[in-house]
Enzyme design. Structure first.
Site, PDB file in Angstrom:
ATOM      1  N   CYS A 113       0.847  -1.179   0.000  1.00 30.75           N
ATOM      2  CA  CYS A 113       0.000   0.000   0.000  1.00 30.75           C
ATOM      3  C   CYS A 113       0.887   1.236   0.000  1.00 30.75           C
ATOM      4  O   CYS A 113       1.900   1.273   0.708  1.00 30.75           O
ATOM      5  CB  CYS A 113      -0.889  -0.031   1.248  1.00 30.75           C
ATOM      6  SG  CYS A 113      -2.001   1.368   1.394  1.00 30.75           S
ATOM      7  N   HIS A 156      -9.257  -3.616  -2.244  1.00 29.10           N
ATOM      8  CA  HIS A 156      -8.257  -2.899  -1.449  1.00 29.10           C
ATOM      9  C   HIS A 156      -8.593  -1.400  -1.416  1.00 29.10           C
ATOM     10  O   HIS A 156      -8.592  -0.778  -0.353  1.00 29.10           O
ATOM     11  CB  HIS A 156      -6.863  -3.137  -2.054  1.00 29.10           C
ATOM     12  CG  HIS A 156      -5.748  -2.416  -1.371  1.00 29.10           C
ATOM     13  ND1 HIS A 156      -4.758  -3.081  -0.685  1.00 29.10           N
ATOM     14  CD2 HIS A 156      -5.448  -1.099  -1.268  1.00 29.10           C
ATOM     15  CE1 HIS A 156      -3.905  -2.185  -0.188  1.00 29.10           C
ATOM     16  NE2 HIS A 156      -4.295  -0.981  -0.540  1.00 29.10           N
ATOM     17  N   GLU A 157      -8.880  -0.836  -2.597  1.00 29.72           N
ATOM     18  CA  GLU A 157      -9.158   0.606  -2.674  1.00 29.72           C
ATOM     19  C   GLU A 157     -10.495   0.966  -2.032  1.00 29.72           C
ATOM     20  O   GLU A 157     -10.600   1.980  -1.334  1.00 29.72           O
ATOM     21  CB  GLU A 157      -9.103   1.095  -4.128  1.00 29.72           C
ATOM     22  CG  GLU A 157      -7.741   0.958  -4.779  1.00 29.72           C
ATOM     23  CD  GLU A 157      -6.590   1.549  -3.979  1.00 29.72           C
ATOM     24  OE1 GLU A 157      -6.775   2.582  -3.314  1.00 29.72           O
ATOM     25  OE2 GLU A 157      -5.487   0.962  -4.009  1.00 29.72           O
TER      26      GLU A 157
END
Length: 186
Positions: A113, A156-157
């Site tokens: 990330c 994830h986003e």
């Protein structure tokens, strides 16, 4: 131009706060934000520009990573081969996972990330396939299915919009423990 100094790091409250919905038509500020987020991803994947501006390569960026409480994400997933068009290039406004597969998947090398400056080993198990609704910058609504790597990146986003970090999914006692039915994506 967005640079790494603009990306907040773990521990910042914006990364643990649920972002606010964006209304349409987009303000000039939000249109510029969408363009800037995509530009950052493009620059981060360009070896020369990434080196020049000291950018870490990214395939996704969420507005909360810029300390902005806005439900906006940018995705730029390269094609399979160097000259292929991107597998996914899109700014999504107010994205929402509306359904998902029972099957799970994870990336063989774990996840990273832009807001996390350390390696965190372990499998991040997510849904193999998802259906997402979202709006583009013009306010057009979409409902699309994603699978495999793009589905993982999207989850994830979208997690960033809900104050969730990827390592929240890693088994603390056994980071590489997996149930038999989880597909590992190379």
């Amino acid at each position: 131009m967005i640079k790494m100094d603009d990306v907040v790091r773990e521990g910042h409250s914006a990364l643990r706060t649920k972002a606010e919905e964006i209304s349409f038509p987009l303000t000039e500020e939000n249109q510029k934000l969408a363009a800037d987020m995509m530009e950052f991803l493009e620059n981060s994947q360009d070896d020369e520009l990434a080196e020049k501006y000291e950018l870490r390569a990214g395939v996704g960026l969420a507005a909360p990573q810029l300390a902005l409480s806005k439900r906006m994400i940018a995705l730029l997933i390269p094609g399979e081969y160097e000259d292929d068009p991107p597998a996914l290039k899109q700014v999504m406004i107010n994205p929402k996972v509306i359904s998902h597969s029972v099957e799970s998947a994870c990336l063989k090398d774990g996840e990273g990330c832009l807001s996390v400056d350390r390696e965190i080993p372990g499998f991040v198990v997510r849904h193999s396939r998802i259906t997402v609704t979202y709006f583009d910058v013009n306010g057009t609504s979409y409902k699309k299915r994603f699978k495999g790597y793009p589905a993982i990146v999207l989850q994830h986003e979208i997690d960033h919009l809900n104050g969730v970090m990827f390592y929240d999914y890693i088994n603390e006692k056994d980071p590489f423990a997996l149930k038999d039915e989880v597909t590992i994506i190379e």
